[in-house]
Design a protein around this motif. Sequence first.
Motif, PDB file in Angstrom:
ATOM      1  N   TRP A   1       0.865  -1.217   0.002  1.00  0.00           N
ATOM      2  CA  TRP A   1      -0.191  -0.102  -0.050  1.00  0.00           C
ATOM      3  C   TRP A   1       0.895   1.317  -0.110  1.00  0.00           C
TER       4      TRP A   1
ATOM      5  N   TRP B   1     -11.242  -0.057  -4.953  1.00  0.00           N
ATOM      6  CA  TRP B   1     -12.234   0.277  -3.949  1.00  0.00           C
ATOM      7  C   TRP B   1     -13.600   0.454  -4.360  1.00  0.00           C
TER       8      TRP B   1
ATOM      9  N   ILE C   1     -10.679  -3.159  -1.862  1.00  0.00           N
ATOM     10  CA  ILE C   1     -10.861  -2.439  -0.745  1.00  0.00           C
ATOM     11  C   ILE C   1     -12.431  -2.202  -0.714  1.00  0.00           C
TER      12      ILE C   1
ATOM     13  N   GLY D   1      -9.027  -4.418   2.581  1.00  0.00           N
ATOM     14  CA  GLY D   1      -8.773  -3.344   3.410  1.00  0.00           C
ATOM     15  C   GLY D   1     -10.111  -2.572   3.260  1.00  0.00           C
TER      16      GLY D   1
END
Length: 600
Positions: free
Chosen positions: A54, A97, A144, A250
């Motif tokens: 990350w 994400w 994510i 995440g």
Amino acid sequence: MRTSVRWAIHQIYRAVAGSTRGRLRRPCVRWTGRGALGACEGGGDVAGPGRQWWRDAVIYQVYPRSWADSDGDGIGDLPGITERLPHLAELGVDAVWLSPFYTSPQRDGGYDVADYRDVDPLFGDLAAFDALVARAHGLGLRVIVDIVPNHSSDAHPWFRAALASPPGSRERARYLFRDGSDEGRLPPNNWTSMFGGPAWTRVTEPDGTPGQWYLHMFDTSQPDFDWTNPEVRDELEDVLRFWLDRGVDGFRIDVAHGLVKFEDLPDTDLTLDANVDATALAPMWDQPGVHEIYRSWRRLADSYAVEGEDADRILCAEAWVLPAQALAQYVRADELHQSFNFEYLMTPWLPDEQRASITRSLAQAGAVGAPQTWVLSNHDVVRHATRLGYPQHPGLQRIAGIGADDPQPDPVLGLRRARAATAVMLALPGSAYLFQGEELGLPEATRLPDESRQDPTWERSGHTQRGRDGCRVPMPWEGDAPSYGFGPGERSWLPQPAEFGALAVDRQRDDPGSTLSLYRALLAVRRTHRLGLGHLTWLDGHPEDVLAFEVTSEDASVTVLANLGTDPLTLPDSADVLLTSAFPGTAGHVGPDETVWLRS
């Protein structure tokens, strides 16, 4: 809180990202001229095996309603996302994400969650989610997901139970219910909602009498949790485990700075001064108690990491916080990994402002041993291809919604500047987030019919704020297809502008001068030269309206020249151009609003 104060709190000082464990290279800025603003010294060691992915990742935001519609109902869904994931692998990003896809009445685009452990039928089901994760991982993409811990939907079973229970009950203690003032007739305090109007709504008690009030810092359908209640903390941690157990990599934390309110919920009457610590003035934001929560979340996330396998599960904050020192606390070594740099997002395309913002951002991150996290667009702000089409002035750039009767941007200038700004951003040390469609140069939909707007801001502001629908219009995939390939038919939950056809993925894929081709080239060079793990050095000897810096990693050094002026910049005969943001570029020159990467 007055509107001007809400705007100011919502628009300044976002920086810092990440955390550090082990021996890692720290992003750093050095200065070789023009004076430094908080410059830091050179970095530490490079991570060995198990490098934390990350720290230099490029993460791509998908807004599920608007990415791809698999069933023709006009709304994007999880199977549609899965089908189009190869686009992201070809683009060259590291992770995707997903904005909320949970069970929800969709009063605020899914940020009003009714069930944190299930998929809304609008988007699919848990099997569809599992298939998405498997496909993404098979393509080398991490996943994510959004977590919305500040508030739930009023359709959540907890809130329904609270309404059916008396004051003082366990059920009401999960939310911020309070007795009103003036014998209950007025709200408990003078707080206002971020979407406009009061932040309190009065309920009717089970016996039919007017009763207590509940707090909602956003829409009336989004009651705030009481995070002083251990039951709330346990529940949200269990939600994190649920999705981690399903393989997510995440979380992006919505309203990360808002979970804890100042004790006793006092009135606020703010007149904001840039030199004043707004934490002391805003009892609903950035209270010290949030850090205890995130230290616990970090321990939970770390328990899912696999030593030596680059398998960290990450936490990224949406934290609109000032001053800068307060934001830095969110990414200390035992708290969150990243926090969006919204100050950089709103920095105008002016050389002094850009230089100062980048310098300050890297210095703040370096002070806590964290990589910086860069972003130019997302689902809450006007797209940067449109923002940059307006005249640029010192100070933070406007991010309000745009309507058909508002001044319109220069789309050609906006796209040229957006390409140049992206070429600056993707050269910077640290991580970066992209918003769906920016790789196509999509502009904001500035002429949406007002009757089509669905953002609750539009209604709650009394039709004075157009809201965020303009950046959420569905993606164009095929220029000649119905709904531009968004779905199998013509339906689209928001109308797509006619100009989207020429910007569709299939129109740009094989065009070497397209914005899509530029993004692919930027990401490929960034990855090859590991610029995200590099050190930035400002270079002297260039005109004041040129951003000139060198990024040096273990693998290479790249010089970046961004011309924010009006006159072409002549390159030396020996310049080895890796890529340029402009197409066609001018040989031997960097034109106005153009960025070039040179082999150092």
